[in-house]
Design an enzyme around this catalytic site. Structure first.
Site, PDB file in Angstrom:
ATOM      1  N   SER A   1      26.607  -1.335 -75.653  1.00  0.00           N
ATOM      2  CA  SER A   1      27.149  -0.618 -74.265  1.00  0.00           C
ATOM      3  C   SER A   1      28.207  -1.710 -73.790  1.00  0.00           C
ATOM      4  O   SER A   1      28.147  -3.072 -74.087  1.00  0.00           O
ATOM      5  CB  SER A   1      26.132  -0.491 -73.617  1.00  0.00           C
ATOM      6  OG  SER A   1      26.776  -0.066 -72.191  1.00  0.00           O
TER       7      SER A   1
ATOM      8  N   TYR B   1      18.483  -2.088 -69.003  1.00  0.00           N
ATOM      9  CA  TYR B   1      19.432  -1.513 -69.745  1.00  0.00           C
ATOM     10  C   TYR B   1      20.337  -2.677 -70.453  1.00  0.00           C
ATOM     11  O   TYR B   1      20.675  -2.767 -71.684  1.00  0.00           O
ATOM     12  CB  TYR B   1      20.311  -0.442 -69.263  1.00  0.00           C
ATOM     13  CG  TYR B   1      21.199   0.530 -70.013  1.00  0.00           C
ATOM     14  CD1 TYR B   1      20.948   1.321 -70.993  1.00  0.00           C
ATOM     15  CD2 TYR B   1      22.640   0.073 -69.959  1.00  0.00           C
ATOM     16  CE1 TYR B   1      21.672   2.016 -71.687  1.00  0.00           C
ATOM     17  CE2 TYR B   1      23.508   0.802 -70.840  1.00  0.00           C
ATOM     18  CZ  TYR B   1      23.036   1.530 -71.631  1.00  0.00           C
ATOM     19  OH  TYR B   1      23.920   2.193 -72.305  1.00  0.00           O
TER      20      TYR B   1
HETATM   21  N1  LIG Z   1      27.216   7.961 -73.217  1.00  0.00           N
HETATM   22  C1  LIG Z   1      27.662   7.103 -72.760  1.00  0.00           C
HETATM   23  O1  LIG Z   1      28.632   6.665 -71.911  1.00  0.00           O
HETATM   24  C2  LIG Z   1      27.198   5.468 -73.376  1.00  0.00           C
HETATM   25  C3  LIG Z   1      27.602   4.415 -72.976  1.00  0.00           C
HETATM   26  C4  LIG Z   1      27.200   3.006 -73.658  1.00  0.00           C
HETATM   27  C5  LIG Z   1      26.263   3.283 -74.764  1.00  0.00           C
HETATM   28  N2  LIG Z   1      25.612   4.372 -74.807  1.00  0.00           N
HETATM   29  C6  LIG Z   1      24.498   4.482 -75.716  1.00  0.00           C
HETATM   30  O2  LIG Z   1      24.709   5.556 -76.610  1.00  0.00           O
HETATM   31  C7  LIG Z   1      23.502   5.857 -77.230  1.00  0.00           C
HETATM   32  C8  LIG Z   1      23.391   7.362 -77.128  1.00  0.00           C
HETATM   33  O3  LIG Z   1      23.517   7.553 -75.736  1.00  0.00           O
HETATM   34  P1  LIG Z   1      24.075   9.109 -75.287  1.00  0.00           P
HETATM   35  O4  LIG Z   1      25.029   9.092 -74.341  1.00  0.00           O
HETATM   36  O5  LIG Z   1      24.444   9.797 -76.478  1.00  0.00           O
HETATM   37  O6  LIG Z   1      22.677   9.788 -74.899  1.00  0.00           O
HETATM   38  P2  LIG Z   1      21.807  11.057 -74.811  1.00  0.00           P
HETATM   39  O7  LIG Z   1      20.737  11.018 -73.945  1.00  0.00           O
HETATM   40  O8  LIG Z   1      23.097  12.229 -74.592  1.00  0.00           O
HETATM   41  O9  LIG Z   1      21.143  11.108 -76.121  1.00  0.00           O
HETATM   42  C9  LIG Z   1      20.417  10.231 -76.665  1.00  0.00           C
HETATM   43  C10 LIG Z   1      19.683  10.959 -77.880  1.00  0.00           C
HETATM   44  O10 LIG Z   1      18.514  10.026 -78.376  1.00  0.00           O
HETATM   45  C11 LIG Z   1      17.218  10.504 -78.066  1.00  0.00           C
HETATM   46  N3  LIG Z   1      16.365   9.483 -77.907  1.00  0.00           N
HETATM   47  C12 LIG Z   1      16.230   8.888 -76.735  1.00  0.00           C
HETATM   48  N4  LIG Z   1      14.985   8.055 -77.170  1.00  0.00           N
HETATM   49  C13 LIG Z   1      14.478   8.157 -78.312  1.00  0.00           C
HETATM   50  C14 LIG Z   1      13.409   7.440 -79.066  1.00  0.00           C
HETATM   51  N5  LIG Z   1      12.719   6.713 -78.596  1.00  0.00           N
HETATM   52  N6  LIG Z   1      13.310   7.994 -80.218  1.00  0.00           N
HETATM   53  C15 LIG Z   1      14.078   8.808 -80.622  1.00  0.00           C
HETATM   54  N7  LIG Z   1      15.216   9.322 -80.119  1.00  0.00           N
HETATM   55  C16 LIG Z   1      15.567   9.042 -78.930  1.00  0.00           C
HETATM   56  C17 LIG Z   1      17.247  11.669 -77.250  1.00  0.00           C
HETATM   57  O11 LIG Z   1      16.526  12.644 -77.715  1.00  0.00           O
HETATM   58  C18 LIG Z   1      18.849  12.090 -77.395  1.00  0.00           C
HETATM   59  O12 LIG Z   1      18.818  13.116 -78.383  1.00  0.00           O
HETATM   60  C19 LIG Z   1      22.466   5.227 -76.269  1.00  0.00           C
HETATM   61  O13 LIG Z   1      21.897   4.071 -77.077  1.00  0.00           O
HETATM   62  C20 LIG Z   1      23.210   4.632 -75.283  1.00  0.00           C
HETATM   63  O14 LIG Z   1      22.662   3.630 -74.520  1.00  0.00           O
HETATM   64  C21 LIG Z   1      26.132   5.615 -74.204  1.00  0.00           C
END
Ligand SMILES: NC(=O)c1ccc[n+]([C@@H]2O[C@H](COP(=O)([O-])OP(=O)(O)OC[C@H]3O[C@@H](n4cnc5c(N)ncnc54)[C@H](O)[C@@H]3O)[C@@H](O)[C@H]2O)c1
Length: 263
Positions: free
Chosen positions: A145, A158
């Site tokens: 991230s 985080y």
């Molecule tokens: N969306 C953003 O702006 C952003 C920015 C930086 C990093 N990220 C990273 O991207 C990744 C995905 O984020 P997103 O925004 O798509 O989140 P989201 O919450 O929309 O989707 C995350 C998915 O991961 C699954 N999940 C969470 N914990 C889990 C576990 N212990 N075992 C199995 N599945 C699990 C959830 O059920 C969900 O389907 C994450 O690692 C997040 O930190 C997202």
């Protein structure tokens, strides 16, 4: 045939957000998929959506909590059983935790964020790497991230976990490149997914859309990113075209991590 066709990629956190967007991009490129998530209902909806849009793609779903080592071992075993090999791992599942300063941070939530974001990514590599090593080929993309490059107010676990993801990626890159394996991380900025929508609700429960508009003003593009924009970079890093990109953490943030002061 493009070089993603007939490959097999595991995607964790595949039920929604960045994971689902990458699943669709890879399916579009002809890649077979092991979709992993702990949200059974959403994962099944994601599978149906992909099957409808891409009927020629083979997919399996595996319910797993990535913070549980035995679940991770199982999703690797199930993928091997179904496809016989693992070309790529998109180590994407993660959570944000709650927003609070260090002295107010709930210790149990802190540990949970570390268990999922750090240990989950470690277990994924721990069990996939031997398979890739035996194939003399593999691509790993771990999800860090911008919080893996910079501090983020009120998100200490985080930020700690995402810096760790970037660090572990560098080590995987050093240790396994000799086996034809590359490991890279991505550092998305604010991308419009369910996770980010939830974060804006925490910032301004009465008007989350206002919080979103205000946040976008700090980005040079004056907008948030889309999951599809991240998915295209991920598909590239998982492809043969990225064969000499290794150990990098690539920001996908509209340039925000380069700014100092107002934009
Ligand atoms: N969306 C953003 O702006 C952003 C920015 C930086 C990093 N990220 C990273 O991207 C990744 C995905 O984020 P997103 O925004 O798509 O989140 P989201 O919450 O929309 O989707 C995350 C998915 O991961 C699954 N999940 C969470 N914990 C889990 C576990 N212990 N075992 C199995 N599945 C699990 C959830 O059920 C969900 O389907 C994450 O690692 C997040 O930190 C997202």
């Amino acid at each position: 045939m493009n070089n993603s066709e007939n490959k097999t990629v595991i995607i964790t956190g595949a039920a929604m957000g960045l994971g689902l967007a990458a699943a669709k991009e890879l399916a579009f490129r002809g890649t077979n998929l092991a979709l992993v998530d702990y949200n059974e209902k959403s994962l099944e909806e994601a599978r149906k959506e992909i099957a409808k849009q891409f009927p020629d793609i083979k997919t399996i779903v595996v319910i797993a909590d990535v913070s549980k080592e035995e679940d991770v071992k199982n999703y690797v075993d199930e993928t091997l059983k179904a496809f016989g090999r693992i070309d790529g791992l998109y180590n994407n599942a993660g959570i944000e935790g709650k927003q609070a300063s260090i002295t107010d941070y709930d210790v149990n939530i802190f540990k949970k964020v570390i268990d999922i974001n750090l240990m989950g990514v470690f277990y994924g590599m721990r069990y996939v790497l031997p398979v890739m090593q035996s194939q003399n080929y593999g691509r790993i993309v771990n999800v860090a991230s911008v919080g893996g490059l910079r501090g983020v107010m009120n998100q200490t676990p985080y930020v700690a976990s995402k810096h760790a993801v970037s660090g572990m990626t560098k080590n995987a890159a050093l240790e396994y490149a000799r086996y034809g394996i590359t490991a890279n991380a991505i550092a998305p900025g604010a991308i419009l997914t369910p996770m980010v929508a939830e974060a804006f609700k925490q910032v301004n429960p009465a008007d989350p859309k206002k919080a979103e508009r205000e946040y976008a003003q700090f980005n040079p593009t004056k907008r948030l990113g889309l999951p599809e924009e991240v998915a295209k970079v991920v598909a590239f890093l998982l492809s043969d075209d990225a064969s000499y990109v290794n150990g990098q953490t690539i920001a996908i943030d509209g340039g925000q991590s380069n700014t100092y002061g107002f934009v």
